[in-house]
Design a protein around this motif. Structure first.
Motif, mmCIF file in Angstrom:
data_model
loop_
_atom_site.group_PDB
_atom_site.id
_atom_site.type_symbol
_atom_site.label_atom_id
_atom_site.label_comp_id
_atom_site.label_asym_id
_atom_site.label_seq_id
_atom_site.Cartn_x
_atom_site.Cartn_y
_atom_site.Cartn_z
ATOM 1 N N ARG A 60 11.635 5.144 -2.094
ATOM 2 C CA ARG A 60 10.472 5.721 -1.418
ATOM 3 C C ARG A 60 9.200 5.525 -2.224
ATOM 4 O O ARG A 60 8.102 5.473 -1.651
ATOM 5 C CB ARG A 60 10.693 7.220 -1.182
ATOM 6 C CG ARG A 60 11.664 7.567 -0.065
ATOM 7 C CD ARG A 60 11.912 9.062 -0.025
ATOM 8 N NE ARG A 60 10.683 9.846 0.059
ATOM 9 C CZ ARG A 60 10.617 11.154 -0.163
ATOM 10 N NH1 ARG A 60 11.710 11.819 -0.499
ATOM 11 N NH2 ARG A 60 9.466 11.793 -0.056
ATOM 12 N N VAL A 61 9.316 5.444 -3.538
ATOM 13 C CA VAL A 61 8.121 5.342 -4.375
ATOM 14 C C VAL A 61 7.984 3.930 -4.967
ATOM 15 O O VAL A 61 7.368 3.744 -6.014
ATOM 16 C CB VAL A 61 8.150 6.397 -5.509
ATOM 17 C CG1 VAL A 61 8.178 7.798 -4.907
ATOM 18 C CG2 VAL A 61 9.334 6.187 -6.449
ATOM 19 N N ALA A 62 8.542 2.959 -4.270
ATOM 20 C CA ALA A 62 8.517 1.578 -4.768
ATOM 21 C C ALA A 62 7.102 1.067 -4.992
ATOM 22 O O ALA A 62 6.876 0.196 -5.844
ATOM 23 C CB ALA A 62 9.260 0.664 -3.797
ATOM 24 N N ASP A 63 6.143 1.568 -4.242
ATOM 25 C CA ASP A 63 4.766 1.096 -4.370
ATOM 26 C C ASP A 63 3.958 1.872 -5.401
ATOM 27 O O ASP A 63 2.783 1.539 -5.643
ATOM 28 C CB ASP A 63 4.060 1.180 -3.014
ATOM 29 C CG ASP A 63 4.646 0.204 -2.000
ATOM 30 O OD1 ASP A 63 5.182 -0.831 -2.435
ATOM 31 O OD2 ASP A 63 4.564 0.476 -0.789
ATOM 32 N N ALA A 64 4.546 2.897 -5.997
ATOM 33 C CA ALA A 64 3.832 3.661 -7.017
ATOM 34 C C ALA A 64 3.588 2.792 -8.248
ATOM 35 O O ALA A 64 4.360 1.882 -8.552
ATOM 36 C CB ALA A 64 4.627 4.900 -7.402
ATOM 37 N N ARG A 65 2.527 3.087 -8.969
ATOM 38 C CA ARG A 65 2.202 2.312 -10.173
ATOM 39 C C ARG A 65 3.221 2.551 -11.276
ATOM 40 O O ARG A 65 3.494 1.660 -12.094
ATOM 41 C CB ARG A 65 0.810 2.694 -10.663
ATOM 42 C CG ARG A 65 -0.314 2.374 -9.685
ATOM 43 C CD ARG A 65 -1.612 3.025 -10.126
ATOM 44 N NE ARG A 65 -1.988 2.621 -11.484
ATOM 45 C CZ ARG A 65 -2.546 3.442 -12.375
ATOM 46 N NH1 ARG A 65 -2.780 4.706 -12.060
ATOM 47 N NH2 ARG A 65 -2.870 2.999 -13.577
ATOM 48 N N ALA A 66 3.789 3.754 -11.328
ATOM 49 C CA ALA A 66 4.786 4.130 -12.330
ATOM 50 C C ALA A 66 5.511 5.364 -11.814
ATOM 51 O O ALA A 66 5.079 5.994 -10.833
ATOM 52 C CB ALA A 66 4.128 4.410 -13.677
ATOM 53 N N VAL A 67 6.632 5.707 -12.462
ATOM 54 C CA VAL A 67 7.440 6.842 -12.021
ATOM 55 C C VAL A 67 7.774 7.721 -13.216
ATOM 56 O O VAL A 67 8.205 7.224 -14.269
ATOM 57 C CB VAL A 67 8.748 6.385 -11.342
ATOM 58 C CG1 VAL A 67 9.519 7.601 -10.829
ATOM 59 C CG2 VAL A 67 8.462 5.411 -10.212
ATOM 60 N N VAL A 68 7.587 9.027 -13.055
ATOM 61 C CA VAL A 68 7.976 10.021 -14.061
ATOM 62 C C VAL A 68 9.130 10.831 -13.484
ATOM 63 O O VAL A 68 9.071 11.298 -12.345
ATOM 64 C CB VAL A 68 6.805 10.958 -14.406
ATOM 65 C CG1 VAL A 68 7.269 12.076 -15.351
ATOM 66 C CG2 VAL A 68 5.662 10.166 -15.040
ATOM 67 N N LEU A 69 10.197 10.986 -14.269
ATOM 68 C CA LEU A 69 11.345 11.808 -13.871
ATOM 69 C C LEU A 69 11.395 13.036 -14.768
ATOM 70 O O LEU A 69 11.358 12.927 -15.997
ATOM 71 C CB LEU A 69 12.645 11.013 -14.011
ATOM 72 C CG LEU A 69 13.938 11.733 -13.597
ATOM 73 C CD1 LEU A 69 13.951 11.994 -12.087
ATOM 74 C CD2 LEU A 69 15.162 10.918 -14.008
ATOM 75 N N THR A 70 11.481 14.217 -14.152
ATOM 76 C CA THR A 70 11.553 15.462 -14.902
ATOM 77 C C THR A 70 12.491 16.419 -14.192
ATOM 78 O O THR A 70 13.069 16.085 -13.150
ATOM 79 C CB THR A 70 10.149 16.072 -15.088
ATOM 80 O OG1 THR A 70 10.207 17.118 -16.067
ATOM 81 C CG2 THR A 70 9.593 16.615 -13.771
ATOM 82 N N GLY A 71 12.676 17.607 -14.762
ATOM 83 C CA GLY A 71 13.534 18.613 -14.157
ATOM 84 C C GLY A 71 12.773 19.888 -13.886
ATOM 85 O O GLY A 71 11.827 20.222 -14.614
ATOM 86 N N GLU A 72 13.181 20.601 -12.869
ATOM 87 C CA GLU A 72 12.614 21.921 -12.603
ATOM 88 C C GLU A 72 13.397 22.967 -13.402
ATOM 89 O O GLU A 72 14.584 22.803 -13.676
ATOM 90 C CB GLU A 72 12.704 22.254 -11.111
ATOM 91 C CG GLU A 72 11.818 21.401 -10.226
ATOM 92 C CD GLU A 72 10.345 21.694 -10.424
ATOM 93 O OE1 GLU A 72 10.002 22.842 -10.787
ATOM 94 O OE2 GLU A 72 9.531 20.770 -10.232
ATOM 95 N N GLY A 73 12.719 24.038 -13.802
ATOM 96 C CA GLY A 73 13.395 25.115 -14.501
ATOM 97 C C GLY A 73 13.556 24.846 -15.980
ATOM 98 O O GLY A 73 12.763 24.138 -16.596
ATOM 99 N N ARG A 74 14.630 25.381 -16.556
ATOM 100 C CA ARG A 74 14.808 25.362 -18.003
ATOM 101 C C ARG A 74 15.560 24.144 -18.506
ATOM 102 O O ARG A 74 15.691 23.966 -19.719
ATOM 103 C CB ARG A 74 15.563 26.628 -18.451
ATOM 104 C CG ARG A 74 16.938 26.806 -17.813
ATOM 105 C CD ARG A 74 17.514 28.179 -18.123
ATOM 106 N NE ARG A 74 18.772 28.441 -17.422
ATOM 107 C CZ ARG A 74 19.961 28.133 -17.891
ATOM 108 N NH1 ARG A 74 20.076 27.530 -19.065
ATOM 109 N NH2 ARG A 74 21.051 28.433 -17.201
#
Length: 244
Positions: free
Chosen positions: A37-51
């Protein structure tokens, strides 16, 4: 389970799946879809919600689902990890807390790995399960100390993770996302085709090993993960965690 937001052309994928973002069939199936879905994004950040960034595989699902669940789950794990590892755009992991087992793999698979706290490590052997080919080769690519991490199943703190190259930079929690976005924008300043080709060239040995070994290694891995003996070991492992 994966929230997708845009920040000036940089996509942020946030794992949002229970208190510790445990990895199960559903969230792992969703990750490649979210990346597409984000193939056209300039870059991708992966993170987590919560602790937690992710406390790793949802072992209760493995115990309850048995061999049938494992036969679906392990390919989904490998597909998700490989899709994240080989995503052609710049990738940054903003590890906001504990990153264990599969969570460690996802954190290390990014082009840049930032961490703000918690512990990180490859706990699979402690739980009595072997590595599928894809996660193991990703870790071999990402960190020179992979043998020690795999065979000891130890978890380590942030300072040690940086010292062995598992994490690129320690960041205070309040600055984690802003720093991740800064790295993402800097990497995205390189022409996209140049970046993608360079990344592919660097990863080629790991990808070739995956293609060569996966077919012969993974059936044995699946058999062990789905065996009654492994389910018993996992159940005792989870009980031991509850006693601590």
């Amino acid at each position: 389970m994966i929230e997708v937001t845009d920040h000036d052309g940089v996509a942020i994928l946030s794992l949002n799946h229970g208190p510790v973002n445990a990895l199960d069939l559903e969230i792992l199936t969703e990750l490649p879809t979210a990346l597409a879905r984000v193939a056209d994004a300039r870059a991708v950040v992966l993170t987590g919600e919560g602790r937690c960034f992710s406390a790793g595989v949802d072992l209760k699902r493995v115990i309850d689902g048995g061999a049938g669940y494992v036969q679906e789950f392990l390919p989904a794990l490998s597909t998700a990890a490989f899709a994240w590892f080989t995503h052609p755009k710049p990738t940054v992991a903003a590890v906001n807390g504990h990153a264990l087992a599969g969570g460690c793999v996802l954190g290390a698979a990014a082009d840049v790995t930032l961490m703000s706290g918690g512990t990180i490590g490859l706990t699979e052997l402690g739980a009595g399960v072997p590595f599928p080919t894809v996660p193991l080769e990703i870790m071999r690519y990402a960190c020179a100390a992979v043998s020690s991490l795999v065979l000891t199943a130890k978890t380590i703190g942030l300072a040690e993770a940086v010292s062995i190259g598992l994490v690129d930079q320690a960041v205070i929690p309040e600055e984690l996302m802003s720093t991740a976005l800064k790295h993402a924008r800097k990497l995205a300043a390189v022409p996209a085709d140049v970046y993608a080709l360079s990344k592919k060239q660097l990863q080629q040995p790991a990808v070739q090993r995956i293609e060569t070994l996966r077919e012969q290694d993974d059936p044995g891995v699946t058999e062990i993960w789905g065996s009654p003996a492994t389910r018993d070991f996992l159940a005792e492992f989870m009980r031991s965690l509850g006693r601590k």
